[in-house]
Design a protein around this motif. Structure first.
Motif, PDB file in Angstrom:
ATOM      1  N   ALA A  22      19.337  65.678  26.231  1.00 14.35           N
ATOM      2  CA  ALA A  22      18.932  65.556  27.634  1.00 14.35           C
ATOM      3  C   ALA A  22      18.605  66.940  28.216  1.00 14.35           C
ATOM      4  CB  ALA A  22      20.034  64.882  28.447  1.00 14.35           C
ATOM      5  N   TRP A  23      19.425  67.910  27.900  1.00 14.13           N
ATOM      6  CA  TRP A  23      19.184  69.270  28.368  1.00 14.13           C
ATOM      7  C   TRP A  23      17.864  69.808  27.802  1.00 14.13           C
ATOM      8  CZ3 TRP A  23      20.391  72.006  32.296  1.00 14.13           C
ATOM      9  CH2 TRP A  23      20.156  73.378  32.300  1.00 14.13           C
ATOM     10  N   ASP A  24      17.611  69.535  26.518  1.00  9.34           N
ATOM     11  CA  ASP A  24      16.330  69.925  25.904  1.00  9.34           C
ATOM     12  C   ASP A  24      15.164  69.320  26.669  1.00  9.34           C
ATOM     13  OD1 ASP A  24      17.671  71.343  23.927  1.00  9.34           O
ATOM     14  OD2 ASP A  24      17.450  69.763  22.403  1.00  9.34           O
ATOM     15  N   GLY A  25      15.312  68.072  27.096  1.00 11.13           N
ATOM     16  CA  GLY A  25      14.253  67.408  27.859  1.00 11.13           C
ATOM     17  C   GLY A  25      13.997  68.088  29.189  1.00 11.13           C
ATOM     18  N   ILE A  26      15.059  68.495  29.867  1.00 14.43           N
ATOM     19  CA  ILE A  26      14.902  69.182  31.148  1.00 14.43           C
ATOM     20  C   ILE A  26      14.220  70.534  30.943  1.00 14.43           C
ATOM     21  CG2 ILE A  26      16.144  70.284  33.057  1.00 14.43           C
ATOM     22  CD1 ILE A  26      18.233  67.989  32.753  1.00 14.43           C
ATOM     23  N   ILE A  27      14.612  71.246  29.904  1.00 18.32           N
ATOM     24  CA  ILE A  27      13.992  72.543  29.594  1.00 18.32           C
ATOM     25  C   ILE A  27      12.503  72.341  29.285  1.00 18.32           C
ATOM     26  CG2 ILE A  27      13.954  74.484  27.969  1.00 18.32           C
ATOM     27  CD1 ILE A  27      16.337  74.479  29.951  1.00 18.32           C
ATOM     28  N   ASP A  28      12.177  71.331  28.459  1.00 15.51           N
ATOM     29  CA  ASP A  28      10.778  71.044  28.141  1.00 15.51           C
ATOM     30  C   ASP A  28       9.992  70.705  29.407  1.00 15.51           C
ATOM     31  OD1 ASP A  28      11.237  71.448  25.450  1.00 15.51           O
ATOM     32  OD2 ASP A  28      11.369  69.306  24.964  1.00 15.51           O
ATOM     33  N   LEU A  29      10.589  69.914  30.270  1.00 14.27           N
ATOM     34  CA  LEU A  29       9.933  69.530  31.525  1.00 14.27           C
ATOM     35  C   LEU A  29       9.638  70.777  32.357  1.00 14.27           C
ATOM     36  CD1 LEU A  29       9.086  67.030  33.168  1.00 14.27           C
ATOM     37  CD2 LEU A  29      11.393  66.965  34.099  1.00 14.27           C
ATOM     38  N   PHE A  30      10.611  71.662  32.451  1.00  9.25           N
ATOM     39  CA  PHE A  30      10.432  72.880  33.242  1.00  9.25           C
ATOM     40  C   PHE A  30       9.377  73.794  32.617  1.00  9.25           C
ATOM     41  CE2 PHE A  30      11.477  77.015  35.017  1.00  9.25           C
ATOM     42  CZ  PHE A  30      11.638  76.695  36.354  1.00  9.25           C
ATOM     43  N   ARG A  37       7.941  72.702  38.058  1.00 11.49           N
ATOM     44  CA  ARG A  37       8.361  74.046  38.475  1.00 11.49           C
ATOM     45  C   ARG A  37       8.131  74.243  39.968  1.00 11.49           C
ATOM     46  NH1 ARG A  37       5.804  75.215  33.586  1.00 11.49           N
ATOM     47  NH2 ARG A  37       3.936  76.013  34.648  1.00 11.49           N
ATOM     48  N   PHE A  38       6.985  73.771  40.472  1.00 12.47           N
ATOM     49  CA  PHE A  38       6.703  73.875  41.902  1.00 12.47           C
ATOM     50  C   PHE A  38       7.762  73.135  42.717  1.00 12.47           C
ATOM     51  CE2 PHE A  38       4.980  71.925  45.730  1.00 12.47           C
ATOM     52  CZ  PHE A  38       4.594  73.051  46.438  1.00 12.47           C
ATOM     53  N   HIS A  39       8.071  71.895  42.318  1.00 14.69           N
ATOM     54  CA  HIS A  39       9.063  71.102  43.053  1.00 14.69           C
ATOM     55  C   HIS A  39      10.448  71.731  42.964  1.00 14.69           C
ATOM     56  CE1 HIS A  39       6.386  67.934  44.230  1.00 14.69           C
ATOM     57  NE2 HIS A  39       6.037  67.660  42.988  1.00 14.69           N
ATOM     58  N   THR A  40      10.759  72.352  41.837  1.00 15.35           N
ATOM     59  CA  THR A  40      12.048  73.044  41.696  1.00 15.35           C
ATOM     60  C   THR A  40      12.124  74.230  42.648  1.00 15.35           C
ATOM     61  OG1 THR A  40      12.225  72.353  39.388  1.00 15.35           O
ATOM     62  CG2 THR A  40      13.601  74.195  40.070  1.00 15.35           C
ATOM     63  N   CYS A  41      11.046  74.998  42.751  1.00 17.42           N
ATOM     64  CA  CYS A  41      11.016  76.127  43.691  1.00 17.42           C
ATOM     65  C   CYS A  41      11.111  75.633  45.137  1.00 17.42           C
ATOM     66  CB  CYS A  41       9.747  76.949  43.499  1.00 17.42           C
ATOM     67  SG  CYS A  41       9.736  77.900  41.981  1.00 17.42           S
ATOM     68  N   PHE A  68      16.315  65.282  44.679  1.00 24.00           N
ATOM     69  CA  PHE A  68      16.465  64.674  43.354  1.00 24.00           C
ATOM     70  C   PHE A  68      15.501  63.517  43.145  1.00 24.00           C
ATOM     71  CE2 PHE A  68      20.371  67.140  43.419  1.00 24.00           C
ATOM     72  CZ  PHE A  68      20.314  67.703  42.158  1.00 24.00           C
ATOM     73  N   ALA A  69      15.132  62.820  44.209  1.00 26.65           N
ATOM     74  CA  ALA A  69      14.136  61.753  44.070  1.00 26.65           C
ATOM     75  C   ALA A  69      12.806  62.333  43.595  1.00 26.65           C
ATOM     76  CB  ALA A  69      13.955  61.006  45.393  1.00 26.65           C
ATOM     77  N   VAL A  70      12.394  63.446  44.173  1.00 24.42           N
ATOM     78  CA  VAL A  70      11.132  64.072  43.774  1.00 24.42           C
ATOM     79  C   VAL A  70      11.214  64.573  42.332  1.00 24.42           C
ATOM     80  CG1 VAL A  70       9.562  66.015  44.194  1.00 24.42           C
ATOM     81  CG2 VAL A  70      10.439  64.678  46.117  1.00 24.42           C
ATOM     82  N   LEU A  71      12.307  65.246  41.977  1.00 21.77           N
ATOM     83  CA  LEU A  71      12.436  65.780  40.618  1.00 21.77           C
ATOM     84  C   LEU A  71      12.477  64.657  39.578  1.00 21.77           C
ATOM     85  CD1 LEU A  71      14.948  68.712  41.205  1.00 21.77           C
ATOM     86  CD2 LEU A  71      12.458  68.840  40.917  1.00 21.77           C
ATOM     87  N   VAL A  72      13.196  63.592  39.874  1.00 21.13           N
ATOM     88  CA  VAL A  72      13.254  62.459  38.946  1.00 21.13           C
ATOM     89  C   VAL A  72      11.885  61.801  38.828  1.00 21.13           C
ATOM     90  CG1 VAL A  72      14.193  60.132  38.638  1.00 21.13           C
ATOM     91  CG2 VAL A  72      15.727  62.029  39.184  1.00 21.13           C
ATOM     92  N   MET A  73      11.205  61.617  39.949  1.00 21.08           N
ATOM     93  CA  MET A  73       9.890  60.980  39.916  1.00 21.08           C
ATOM     94  C   MET A  73       8.895  61.834  39.145  1.00 21.08           C
ATOM     95  SD  MET A  73       8.926  58.100  40.921  1.00 21.08           S
ATOM     96  CE  MET A  73       7.661  57.671  39.771  1.00 21.08           C
TER      97      MET A  73
END
Length: 130
Positions: A22-30, A37-41, A68-73
């Motif tokens: 799961a962590w690998d997936g988040i890293i890949d997404l980022f 990345r924009f939504h995270t900033c 979190f809704a935006v990041l999940v979406m």
């Protein structure tokens, strides 16, 4: 060189292995998704502004739901795009475009929701400061 047989094809053996994937997936997404990345900033900016303005606990709840809704979406949109690309390859397909556009539209609607929440939370706080 690793062979195809070296890749995991069975269920995860334990929770830590699942967490690692799961962590690998988040890293890949980022790494791979500019919009994530924009939504995270944007999320970090909202958190900093919330801390500076000392928003209430209730307001923090709404802000976090919106973030979190935006990041999940955005993650779901990426999954949809990758699945469609896997199916159609590098060929134009009107149905594939339609599916990807709908997924992107869902991110846009969620982002509008987050912006509305931000306005509801921050405008009254800012007006009290003026």
């Amino acid at each position: 060189m690793a062979s195809q047989n070296d890749h995991q094809i069975t269920k995860n053996k334990n929770f830590c292995q699942s967490l690692g994937h799961a962590w690998d997936g988040i890293i890949d997404l980022f790494k791979e998704e500019r919009n994530f990345r924009f939504h995270t900033c944007a999320a970090m900016t909202v958190v900093v502004i919330g801390l500076i303005l000392h928003v209430s606990l209730e307001d923090w709840s709404w802000l976090l739901v919106a973030i979190f809704a935006v990041l999940v979406m955005e993650g779901v949109n990426t999954v949809v795009e990758n699945m469609v690309d896997l199916e159609v390859g590098h060929h134009y397909n009107l149905r594939a475009k339609h599916i990807k556009d709908i997924a992107a539209g869902c991110v846009l609607v969620t982002s509008f929701f987050a912006a509305i929440i931000g306005c509801i939370v921050f405008i009254p706080v800012l007006l009290r400061l003026v």
